[in-house]
Design a protein around this motif. Structure first.
Motif: not given
Length: 475
Positions: A199-211, A276-284, A468-475
């Motif tokens: 797959g393809h992993c995209y990461s923020p350049t700012g200080d982590g860790p990140h959800p 360590g917080s992980v969300g799951l998104y899927g389309v179709s 918003t859904w991910f922000d509320d659940a993962l941050r």
């Protein structure tokens, strides 16, 4: 509960003054807009200094990476000497225009029929706005121009993980072509005790860790790189999983091991770059996969967003299952014992399959139907379901209603929401690209449904709801 989402996406910061000048002498008209714009931000091109009693024709042109020119145009009346494309309705709008939504959704090729806007791989492009002010006699009073560059990454690094093919992911993926870049970028998750899938992993350049978020593509097999880049721009480690056509996996969703996306979740959860917080998104079909995976007892995710998914597992071809669990095919609905064209219909010249999927459920006996239904009560995590009432691919709205009913009957404790977008079609994803090709593109075998304007409006608010859904659940 079921709701209509009426929220807006972010608005772009930093208006830039016009790079054109007024003509005609009497009117000092300016056209301001942001220099750069993330694709999921709402552009606010704004004309000021417009005289009373005039109309303003705003032309938008863009050029895709193939060199094809796209154009849209609408006519506005000034309010207090100004025209704001993000706040004012055009006077020549019809009932299919979203209100108000700028012009990007209405772009169409200058030459040829409306098609999907090509992306490579994200769809970055330059938008050129030109405002022409005319008096009541139709005479040109003034003109002004401004240019905005639309981008999908801001403060992001990208790394290709594993082998396999890669492609332009388009608007809603349908075909795969080209090859992977072999690993652009150097940041983000790389070596953990869990071996990541391709797959393809995209990461923020700012200080982590990140959800983190794992994104599952549809049956076209193209990773959701636009989605991932935008989520990373908002502070997530986003992994666009590729589970078809790589690593000895099938080209189409036929007996794909659930262990592949399960491994992606475990990899991100264990990696020190994430919280360590992980969300799951899927389309179709990826939405079906996300819901199914989240119901697995050995998979732990913290939030799920299902974009135009299914609560039933339908056969992928004949009686073949799309997924396997520990080497065994998962249960599916039956195939109706009827001629192939019995449930066929057409939308926009492409096959409309929503009736056929209803027929599959009706043809399935109670025991098999129960086994083929994703166990909503076992998901045990916040679930956001997105659907359009004119989905021509399969009945995603009915599936979302069934999810709510099952959760209500079992008094589940986790939050569940179903956002319904009227007259929108199949697959939302990020805003920022034209929808004039809907309900079906000229080369589509299966219709997607939705009117161009309704789907554009739904896409804007559905993506805002996703974030918003991910922000509320993962941050």
């Amino acid at each position: 509960m079921t709701s209509e989402d009426t929220g807006d996406g972010d608005e772009a910061d930093g208006q830039r003054p016009t790079d054109g000048t007024e003509t005609g002498g009497a009117a000092a008209v300016r056209l301001d807009g942001p220099e750069t714009l993330l694709a999921d931000e709402r552009a606010r091109p704004r004309a000021t200094g417009v005289p009373d009693g005039t109309t303003v024709v705003v032309d938008l042109t863009a050029t895709d990476h193939t060199g094809q020119t796209w154009r849209a145009s609408r006519r506005y009346r000034p309010v207090d000497g100004a025209v704001d494309l993000a706040a004012h309705d055009p006077v020549d709008a019809d009932e299919t225009d979203p209100s108000p939504a700028g012009l990007a959704w209405a772009l169409a090729p200058v030459d040829g029929d409306p098609v999907r806007f090509p992306t490579a791989p994200h769809g970055d492009h330059e938008r050129r706005y030109r405002a022409v002010v005319r008096d009541e006699a139709g005479r040109e009073v003034a003109t002004a121009t401004t240019t905005t560059t639309v981008v999908h990454e801001r403060g992001v690094t990208h790394r290709h993980v594993g082998g396999g093919e890669d492609a332009d992911d388009g608007d809603e993926p349908s075909e795969r072509s080209g090859r992977s870049d072999g690993g652009a970028g150097t940041s983000g998750p790389s070596e953990t005790p869990v071996e990541p899938p391709t797959g393809h992993c995209y990461s923020p350049t700012g200080d982590g860790p990140h959800p983190a978020v794992v994104l599952c593509h549809g049956s076209g097999g193209v990773p959701l790189r636009r989605h991932a880049a935008l989520l990373a721009s908002r502070g997530y480690v986003a992994f666009a999983l590729q589970y078809l056509g790589v690593d000895d996996l099938p080209e189409t969703p036929v007996e794909v091991p659930l262990s592949v996306p399960r491994r992606a979740v475990r990899w991100l959860r264990a990696h020190p770059a994430t919280t360590g917080s992980v969300g799951l998104y899927g389309v179709s079909m990826g939405g079906q996969l996300a819901a199914l995976l989240a119901s697995e007892p050995d998979v732990s995710v913290d939030a799920v967003v299902v974009d135009s998914g299914s609560l039933h597992v339908f056969p992928a071809g004949g009686d073949t299952a799309p997924w396997t669990r520990d080497g065994e095919p998962v249960a599916t609905t039956a195939v109706p014992d009827a001629p192939p064209d019995r449930f066929a219909s057409s939308t926009g010249g492409a096959s409309d399959r929503r009736t056929a999927f209803h027929a599959m459920v009706a043809a399935t006996d109670r025991e098999r139907r129960r086994a083929a239904t994703i166990s909503a009560e076992q998901i045990r995590t916040p679930v956001l379901w997105l659907s359009g009432t004119d989905d021509a691919t399969w009945p995603a709205t009915a599936a979302g209603e069934a999810l709510l009913a099952r959760c209500d009957a079992r008094d589940v404790t986790f939050p569940v929401d179903h956002r319904v977008y009227h007259d929108a079609g199949h697959a939302f994803g990020p805003p920022g690209l034209p929808t004039t090709w809907r309900p079906a593109g000229p080369d589509d075998r299966v219709a997607r449904g939705g009117t161009p304007g309704a789907h554009a409006a739904g896409r804007q608010t559905a993506w805002a709801a996703t974030r918003t859904w991910f922000d509320d659940a993962l941050r």
